[in-house]
Design a protein around this motif. Structure first.
Motif, short mmCIF file in Angstrom:
data_model
loop_
_atom_site.label_atom_id
_atom_site.label_comp_id
_atom_site.label_asym_id
_atom_site.label_seq_id
_atom_site.Cartn_x
_atom_site.Cartn_y
_atom_site.Cartn_z
N ASP A 1 0.84 -1.20 0.00
CA ASP A 1 0.00 0.00 0.00
C ASP A 1 0.87 1.25 0.00
OD1 ASP A 1 -2.28 -1.57 0.09
OD2 ASP A 1 -2.53 -1.39 2.26
N GLU A 2 1.98 1.20 0.74
CA GLU A 2 2.86 2.37 0.84
C GLU A 2 3.46 2.72 -0.51
OE1 GLU A 2 6.97 3.80 3.14
OE2 GLU A 2 6.20 1.77 3.42
N VAL A 3 3.95 1.72 -1.24
CA VAL A 3 4.54 1.96 -2.55
C VAL A 3 3.47 2.47 -3.52
CG1 VAL A 3 5.52 0.79 -4.57
CG2 VAL A 3 6.50 0.41 -2.31
N THR A 4 2.30 1.88 -3.47
CA THR A 4 1.21 2.33 -4.35
C THR A 4 0.88 3.79 -4.09
OG1 THR A 4 0.29 0.09 -4.42
CG2 THR A 4 -1.15 1.90 -5.10
N GLY A 5 0.75 4.15 -2.82
CA GLY A 5 0.45 5.53 -2.46
C GLY A 5 1.54 6.49 -2.90
N THR A 6 2.79 6.07 -2.76
CA THR A 6 3.92 6.91 -3.19
C THR A 6 3.87 7.18 -4.68
OG1 THR A 6 5.35 6.10 -1.41
CG2 THR A 6 6.44 7.03 -3.34
N ILE A 7 3.60 6.16 -5.47
CA ILE A 7 3.59 6.31 -6.94
C ILE A 7 2.36 7.10 -7.39
CG2 ILE A 7 3.48 5.07 -9.14
CD1 ILE A 7 6.23 5.08 -7.71
N LEU A 8 1.24 6.94 -6.74
CA LEU A 8 0.06 7.74 -7.07
C LEU A 8 0.36 9.22 -6.83
CD1 LEU A 8 -2.75 5.51 -5.52
CD2 LEU A 8 -2.44 5.96 -7.95
N GLU A 9 0.96 9.53 -5.70
CA GLU A 9 1.27 10.91 -5.37
C GLU A 9 2.35 11.47 -6.30
OE1 GLU A 9 1.16 14.62 -3.72
OE2 GLU A 9 -0.27 12.96 -3.53
N LEU A 10 3.35 10.68 -6.61
CA LEU A 10 4.41 11.10 -7.52
C LEU A 10 3.83 11.43 -8.89
CD1 LEU A 10 7.43 11.45 -8.26
CD2 LEU A 10 7.47 9.00 -8.78
N SER A 11 2.91 10.61 -9.38
CA SER A 11 2.27 10.85 -10.68
C SER A 11 1.55 12.19 -10.68
CB SER A 11 1.31 9.71 -11.02
OG SER A 11 1.98 8.47 -11.08
N ARG A 12 0.89 12.50 -9.59
CA ARG A 12 0.19 13.80 -9.50
C ARG A 12 1.18 14.95 -9.52
NH1 ARG A 12 -2.49 10.82 -5.19
NH2 ARG A 12 -4.42 9.92 -6.04
N LYS A 13 2.34 14.77 -8.90
CA LYS A 13 3.36 15.82 -8.90
C LYS A 13 3.90 16.07 -10.30
CE LYS A 13 4.89 15.32 -4.10
NZ LYS A 13 6.01 14.89 -3.19
N LEU A 14 3.81 15.07 -11.17
CA LEU A 14 4.22 15.24 -12.57
C LEU A 14 3.15 15.92 -13.41
CD1 LEU A 14 5.80 11.72 -13.28
CD2 LEU A 14 7.02 13.84 -12.72
N GLY A 15 2.01 16.23 -12.78
CA GLY A 15 0.91 16.83 -13.52
C GLY A 15 0.04 15.80 -14.22
N LYS A 16 0.19 14.52 -13.83
CA LYS A 16 -0.57 13.45 -14.45
C LYS A 16 -1.80 13.10 -13.62
CE LYS A 16 2.57 13.00 -17.66
NZ LYS A 16 2.32 13.52 -19.02
N VAL A 17 -2.67 12.31 -14.23
CA VAL A 17 -3.85 11.79 -13.52
C VAL A 17 -3.65 10.28 -13.38
CG1 VAL A 17 -6.34 11.47 -13.56
CG2 VAL A 17 -5.33 13.58 -14.48
N PRO A 18 -3.30 9.81 -12.18
CA PRO A 18 -3.08 8.37 -12.00
C PRO A 18 -4.38 7.62 -11.76
CG PRO A 18 -2.60 9.51 -9.95
CD PRO A 18 -2.98 10.58 -10.95
#
Length: 296
Positions: A160-177
């Motif tokens: 769950d931690e890794v999933t949450g990290t990548i979801l948040e990182l994608s948003r920081k790139l201006g993407k919609v995860p």
């Protein structure tokens, strides 16, 4: 998370490197070919020039983005110190599994290992490592700097931690995860590839021509690009590989690739990348011309 390594300098790899670097991350772009790395940096520079011309970024932004990118031909050197490694190599199971074994061996123990695969099992790649909980899919869409979607795919053991990290990182790139689970084709290609395959079957059976099929889907279904043109853009070899993953993964004959697609790939007609698919492509021309064998 500051240091990102991207393995593969092709269309997807250079696009992924571009968006991370433009967002301020330090990027190591890795490929076995020096020429491929040079072409990738040139492509990123040209794409940034277009953004400058459209006044979306400044010249200083472009220069800053390029300064954030370093290139490596050694995977071991390129992933040293990485917080995240994104594999963006060719859509080949054996190649990706080998790369994941190398990534696991050389990347820092705490690094997340991601793949940009469009269809291959995340769980299979995670099984090549000693950190399956830190393996995840980040399926960017082409062209990466423009398309907003990132399909975030959880493997069987992804935490769950890794999933949450990548979801948040994608948003920081201006993407919609969008979070999905690990089954063949995930969501995007499980739906898209059978549609493309059916369009090829429709052409193969003589129901309609290339332009007619694409026009029906563009004007009737509000698709921005017809399925045959889209197949050319994706690469007919990539479409074939994904369909075979679906066919093998589900064991269902409905995913069997059309014989016309198989023959075109065997003949080397791969779409835009080879200059010919359902349409013919010439350098510098934006005119869409049906390939000679499909003209009526």
């Amino acid at each position: 998370m500051k240091n990102i390594s991207v393995i593969g300098a092709g269309t997807m790899g250079n696009g992924i490197a571009h968006v991370f670097a433009q967002s301020g991350y330090q990027v190591a772009m890795i490929d076995v070919s020096e020429d491929a790395l040079k072409r990738a940096v040139d492509t990123i520079s040209k794409n940034l020039d277009r953004m400058v011309a459209k006044e979306k970024i400044s010249v200083q932004d472009k220069e800053s983005t390029l300064k954030h990118i370093r290139t490596f031909t050694s995977l071991q050197e390129g992933v040293a110190g990485a917080d995240l490694v994104v594999e963006a190599a060719t859509e080949n199971v054996d190649l990706k599994c080998r790369i994941f074994r190398d990534m696991d061996q050389h990347a820092p123990a705490g690094a997340i290992l991601a793949t940009n695969t469009s269809s291959i099992s995340i769980t299979l790649m995670a099984a090549q490592t000693k950190r399956p909980e830190k393996v995840i899919g980040m399926h960017f869409m082409n062209p990466v700097p423009i398309m907003k979607l990132v399909e975030v795919i959880r493997g069987y053991a992804t935490s769950d931690e890794v999933t949450g990290t990548i979801l948040e990182l994608s948003r920081k790139l201006g993407k919609v995860p969008v979070e999905v689970n690990d089954y063949p084709g995930f969501v995007s290609n499980r739906i898209l590839m059978p549609m493309i395959n059916e369009a090829i079957e429709t052409l193969f059976q003589g129901v309609a021509g290339v332009e007619e099929i694409d026009t029906v889907m563009k004007l009737g279904m509000a698709h921005p690009m017809g399925p045959l043109q889209l197949a050319d853009f994706i690469g007919l070899d990539t479409c074939l590989s994904i369909l075979r993953v679906l066919q093998n993964g589900f064991g269902n004959p409905k995913y069997a690739p059309c014989p016309l697609l198989v023959n075109m790939v065997t003949a080397g007609n791969l779409g835009v990348k080879s200059g010919k698919g359902f349409y013919s492509y010439s350098a510098g021309s934006k005119e869409l011309v049906v390939a000679p064998e499909f003209r009526r």
